[in-house]
Write an enzyme that holds these catalytic residues in place. Structure first.
Site, short mmCIF file in Angstrom:
data_model
loop_
_atom_site.label_atom_id
_atom_site.label_comp_id
_atom_site.label_asym_id
_atom_site.label_seq_id
_atom_site.Cartn_x
_atom_site.Cartn_y
_atom_site.Cartn_z
N PRO A 130 -47.17 66.69 -12.78
CA PRO A 130 -46.30 65.67 -12.20
C PRO A 130 -46.33 65.69 -10.67
CG PRO A 130 -45.20 66.75 -14.03
CD PRO A 130 -46.50 67.48 -13.83
N GLY A 131 -46.47 66.85 -10.08
CA GLY A 131 -46.42 66.94 -8.61
C GLY A 131 -47.77 66.92 -7.93
N GLU A 246 -68.95 64.46 -14.72
CA GLU A 246 -67.74 63.69 -15.03
C GLU A 246 -67.76 62.32 -14.34
OE1 GLU A 246 -64.29 65.95 -13.99
OE2 GLU A 246 -62.91 64.29 -14.33
N ARG A 272 -67.58 26.69 -24.92
CA ARG A 272 -66.32 26.06 -24.53
C ARG A 272 -66.61 24.84 -23.65
NH1 ARG A 272 -60.79 25.67 -25.48
NH2 ARG A 272 -59.72 25.17 -23.55
N GLN A 283 -71.56 24.18 -11.88
CA GLN A 283 -72.25 25.07 -10.93
C GLN A 283 -71.41 26.30 -10.59
OE1 GLN A 283 -72.93 24.07 -6.68
NE2 GLN A 283 -75.10 24.18 -7.20
N GLU A 371 -60.46 56.51 -3.20
CA GLU A 371 -60.26 57.06 -1.85
C GLU A 371 -60.85 58.47 -1.75
OE1 GLU A 371 -57.82 55.61 -3.72
OE2 GLU A 371 -57.87 53.71 -2.65
#
Ligand SMILES: Cc1cc2nc3c(=O)[nH]c(=O)nc-3n(C[C@H](O)[C@H](O)[C@H](O)COP(=O)(O)OP(=O)(O)OC[C@H]3O[C@@H](n4cnc5c(N)ncnc54)[C@H](O)[C@@H]3O)c2cc1C
Length: 381
Positions: A130-131, A246, A272, A283, A371
């Site tokens: 949590p911190g 990872e 569609r 376009q 970041e």
């Protein structure tokens, strides 16, 4: 049609891809809605995936794995994520297997890897608290030696596979004053473990069938022999060593989602109609999808470079951070274009593009935020 083929694919991998694709279509696609409702994938599915050879594909066969390499992992990932299947925590399961392979003692490898490959032990990694998230050195979960055990107190948050996992790679602080040597990884088997509690499955924006949980440890005792690698203070270095693996996984997920989303959207806009003609004739539709395709293709070529290098064990941290940053950022743009092309239907959960849009957002956050990726790359300049 572009003629580009991933250079890492070969005949064996094509056979593996055909099997993976069939397995995903028959054993995952029909159950996805139910899994999303219950917020997790049943353990029985993990056992089935293991039995069919789709878990720990890059672990040597002497430890019960598939004897392949990261390319096999990438194939199984791609076949799921291009179809918007985001619930199976294959990524963290495989990361834990690689921690064991690279840092575990021989006894630890023999004890846990074969069971993981069979899907009999589902793995999770618990770092975040949590911190503290980005700043791992702030981890407070404490492990104190007491005889032959560690006594562990603390909690973890946002843990993928938290509800179904049976083997946890738990990052703990063993020596608060030791700087980069403060952390260790303790492997814990969670079945019937006193002092271990799983909180509720968290309600997320996306990835609804993935059981992301909070975990609690209250005077929990884990044998000292479960310390990964057998020596304290190695946790930070062990985590850092496998970061390229990872982060490339997130690249694989991201590019597979982009490719799946474009294919889905091209089909949609061709059928569609608006103002008497298919949307594809406009376009704006053609140009926006062309942009999405170009950005996806560029991401694919860079990702393929990284996949090959991870498979050879040669990908450096900065390049892996570039891969995670670039692919996950492009993913947001591409999915925004694809969703827009679906109009109001794109906002409805029964549409694949809607679920992918929600699933994708976290790619900029987990496995290190965008970041932090910029920070890693900046440090390499
Ligand atoms: C769906 C999901 C699954 C997850 N699975 C797992 C799991 O299996 N195991 C696990 O351990 N964790 C897991 N996480 C946690 C995840 O890794 C963290 O959420 C992530 O690392 C960010 O940490 P934080 O949430 O504490 O954000 P913070 O670290 O509080 O960051 C908040 C913001 O501040 C920015 N920031 C922080 N430091 C810096 C800096 N130095 N420079 C610039 N900006 C900075 C961040 O980029 C971010 O924008 C998961 C999270 C989610 C949402």
């Amino acid at each position: 049609m572009t003629t580009y083929q991933s250079p890492w694919m070969d005949e064996d991998l094509e056979i593996f891809r055909t099997a993976a694709s069939r397995f995903v279509e028959t054993e995952m696609v029909p159950y996805d809605e139910g899994w999303r409702e219950q917020k997790y994938i049943d353990r029985e599915f993990w056992r089935k995936a293991g039995k069919n050879g789709f878990l720990c594909t890059d672990i040597p066969d002497e430890y019960g794995g598939g004897g392949g390499d990261f390319r096999h992992e990438a194939v199984f990932f791609e076949e799921q994520w291009r179809r918007g299947l985001s619930g199976l925590g294959q990524g963290v399961h495989s990361i834990v297997a690689n921690y064991l392979l690279h840092h575990g003692t021989e006894e630890q490898k023999k004890r846990w890897l074969p069971e993981m490959a069979k899907g009999q032990l589902i793995a999770a990694i618990a770092m975040t608290e949590p911190g503290t998230g980005s700043d791992l050195k702030g981890i407070k979960t404490r492990a104190v030696r007491d005889g032959d055990d560690y006594v562990i107190n603390g909690s973890k948050l946002f843990i993928t596979n938290g509800y179904v996992s049976e083997l946890l790679a738990l990052v703990v602080c063993t020596d608060p004053g030791a700087g980069s040597k403060a952390l260790s990884i303790v492997m814990m088997e969670t079945r019937n473990l006193d002092g271990f509690k799983v909180g509720r499955i968290l309600n997320k924006m996306g990835q609804k069938s993935q059981d992301t949980c909070e975990l609690f440890f209250d005077d929990m005792r884990v044998p000292q022999e479960n310390l990964l690698g057998g020596a304290e203070g190695q946790g930070f270095a062990q985590l850092m060593a496998d970061l390229p693996y990872e982060r490339t996984q997130v690249g694989v997920q991201s590019v597979a989602m982009m490719e799946g989303a474009i294919s889905e959207t091209v089909d949609y806009v061709k059928q569609r109609e608006a103002f008497g003609a298919p949307l594809f004739n406009l376009q704006n539709t053609r140009f926006r999808l062309a942009e999405a395709k170009i950005n996806t293709q560029v991401a694919r070529v860079f990702l393929d470079h990284c996949i090959q290098n991870v498979a050879r064990g040669e990908l450096d941290n900065a390049t892996a951070a570039m891969c995670k940053y670039w692919t996950s950022e492009q993913l947001q743009q591409v999915l925004d274009i694809c969703l827009q092309m679906h109009g109001g239907y794109g906002y409805m959960e029964e549409y694949l593009i809607c679920r992918m849009y929600a699933d994708a957002r976290v790619a900029r956050i987990y496995a290190g935020t965008s970041e932090i990726m910029l920070e890693v790359v900046a440090r390499s300049l």
